[in-house]
Design an enzyme around this catalytic site. Structure first.
Site, mmCIF file in Angstrom:
data_model
loop_
_atom_site.group_PDB
_atom_site.id
_atom_site.type_symbol
_atom_site.label_atom_id
_atom_site.label_comp_id
_atom_site.label_asym_id
_atom_site.label_seq_id
_atom_site.Cartn_x
_atom_site.Cartn_y
_atom_site.Cartn_z
ATOM 1 N N ILE A 1 0.824 -1.210 0.000
ATOM 2 C CA ILE A 1 0.000 0.000 0.000
ATOM 3 C C ILE A 1 0.862 1.266 0.000
ATOM 4 O O ILE A 1 0.409 2.340 -0.387
ATOM 5 C CB ILE A 1 -0.956 -0.027 1.231
ATOM 6 C CG1 ILE A 1 -2.190 0.807 0.990
ATOM 7 C CG2 ILE A 1 -0.253 0.371 2.512
ATOM 8 C CD1 ILE A 1 -3.300 0.568 2.009
ATOM 9 N N HIS B 1 5.955 -12.044 5.701
ATOM 10 C CA HIS B 1 5.815 -11.527 4.335
ATOM 11 C C HIS B 1 7.192 -11.200 3.774
ATOM 12 O O HIS B 1 8.055 -10.687 4.472
ATOM 13 C CB HIS B 1 4.919 -10.286 4.287
ATOM 14 C CG HIS B 1 5.282 -9.219 5.269
ATOM 15 N ND1 HIS B 1 4.987 -9.317 6.609
ATOM 16 C CD2 HIS B 1 5.943 -8.039 5.112
ATOM 17 C CE1 HIS B 1 5.430 -8.245 7.241
ATOM 18 N NE2 HIS B 1 6.032 -7.456 6.360
ATOM 19 N N HIS C 1 9.069 -8.843 1.093
ATOM 20 C CA HIS C 1 8.963 -7.667 0.235
ATOM 21 C C HIS C 1 9.733 -7.980 -1.044
ATOM 22 O O HIS C 1 10.926 -8.299 -0.990
ATOM 23 C CB HIS C 1 9.619 -6.444 0.892
ATOM 24 C CG HIS C 1 8.980 -5.999 2.180
ATOM 25 N ND1 HIS C 1 8.147 -4.917 2.257
ATOM 26 C CD2 HIS C 1 9.069 -6.493 3.436
ATOM 27 C CE1 HIS C 1 7.751 -4.745 3.513
ATOM 28 N NE2 HIS C 1 8.299 -5.691 4.255
HETATM 29 P P1 AMP Z 1 6.920 -4.783 7.670
HETATM 30 O O1 AMP Z 1 7.418 -3.472 8.226
HETATM 31 O O2 AMP Z 1 8.017 -5.621 7.100
HETATM 32 O O3 AMP Z 1 6.060 -5.534 8.664
HETATM 33 O O4 AMP Z 1 6.033 -4.419 6.408
HETATM 34 C C1 AMP Z 1 4.659 -4.213 6.440
HETATM 35 C C2 AMP Z 1 4.267 -3.686 5.100
HETATM 36 O O5 AMP Z 1 2.877 -3.832 4.956
HETATM 37 C C3 AMP Z 1 4.597 -2.206 4.879
HETATM 38 O O6 AMP Z 1 5.465 -2.063 3.750
HETATM 39 C C4 AMP Z 1 3.232 -1.566 4.645
HETATM 40 O O7 AMP Z 1 3.265 -0.526 3.689
HETATM 41 C C5 AMP Z 1 2.410 -2.748 4.173
HETATM 42 N N1 AMP Z 1 0.973 -2.667 4.398
HETATM 43 C C6 AMP Z 1 0.327 -2.337 5.532
HETATM 44 N N2 AMP Z 1 -1.002 -2.413 5.370
HETATM 45 C C7 AMP Z 1 -1.209 -2.808 4.091
HETATM 46 C C8 AMP Z 1 -2.377 -3.070 3.303
HETATM 47 N N3 AMP Z 1 -3.614 -2.942 3.806
HETATM 48 N N4 AMP Z 1 -2.215 -3.446 2.016
HETATM 49 C C9 AMP Z 1 -0.977 -3.573 1.493
HETATM 50 N N5 AMP Z 1 0.167 -3.356 2.187
HETATM 51 C C10 AMP Z 1 0.054 -2.972 3.462
#
Ligand code: AMP
Length: 120
Positions: free
Chosen positions: A29, A95, A97
């Site tokens: 997002i 997850h 990236h």
């Molecule tokens: P992390 O800091 O590795 O836990 O990454 C979490 C990621 O999730 C971040 O890059 C956010 O931008 C992404 N994120 C959070 N909410 C959403 C959402 N609803 N849809 C897509 N990505 C998201």
């Protein structure tokens, strides 16, 4: 249910890239590169440290398919997994990236004050 479990369950919408029985890929997002896709297991695994070899093998193959679908196979891409508090993990559902679409920098990850304290 955690945020990414809700996305897997379609309770929260996402911009999907690819999915199979075990994994889902969707656009981040808040993208940090021209292409920034998140790849998650559909079953809740909290963090990278908890995944077993079988699931990791399947996940690796799925990530490769996602990278190919995004056209990243030739020029390359970066995979990042933030694991736990010091790794900067904010969403506690494993997850990867997947970042690409441009030549990426290799940034400094540690604050200067911390760097002075540690062996960096
Ligand atoms: P992390 O800091 O590795 O836990 O990454 C979490 C990621 O999730 C971040 O890059 C956010 O931008 C992404 N994120 C959070 N909410 C959403 C959402 N609803 N849809 C897509 N990505 C998201």
């Amino acid at each position: 249910m955690c945020l990414f479990c809700k996305i897997v369950d379609n309770q929260i919408p996402s911009n999907k890239v690819l999915e199979d029985d075990n994994f889902l890929a969707f656009h981040d997002i808040s993208p940090k590169a021209p292409i920034h896709v998140l790849v998650v297991p559909k079953k809740h695994i909290e963090k990278f440290h908890d995944i077993d070899a079988k699931d990791m093998g399947l996940m690796s193959q799925f990530i490769q398919k996602v990278a190919t679908k995004m056209g990243l196979e030739k020029n390359g891409y970066r995979l990042i997994v933030n694991n736990g508090p010091d790794g900067g993990q904010e969403v506690m559902h494993l997850h990867f990236h997947l970042l690409g679409g441009a030549k990426l920098n290799w940034p400094h990850f540690v604050n200067p004050e911390d760097r002075a304290k540690k062996f960096l």
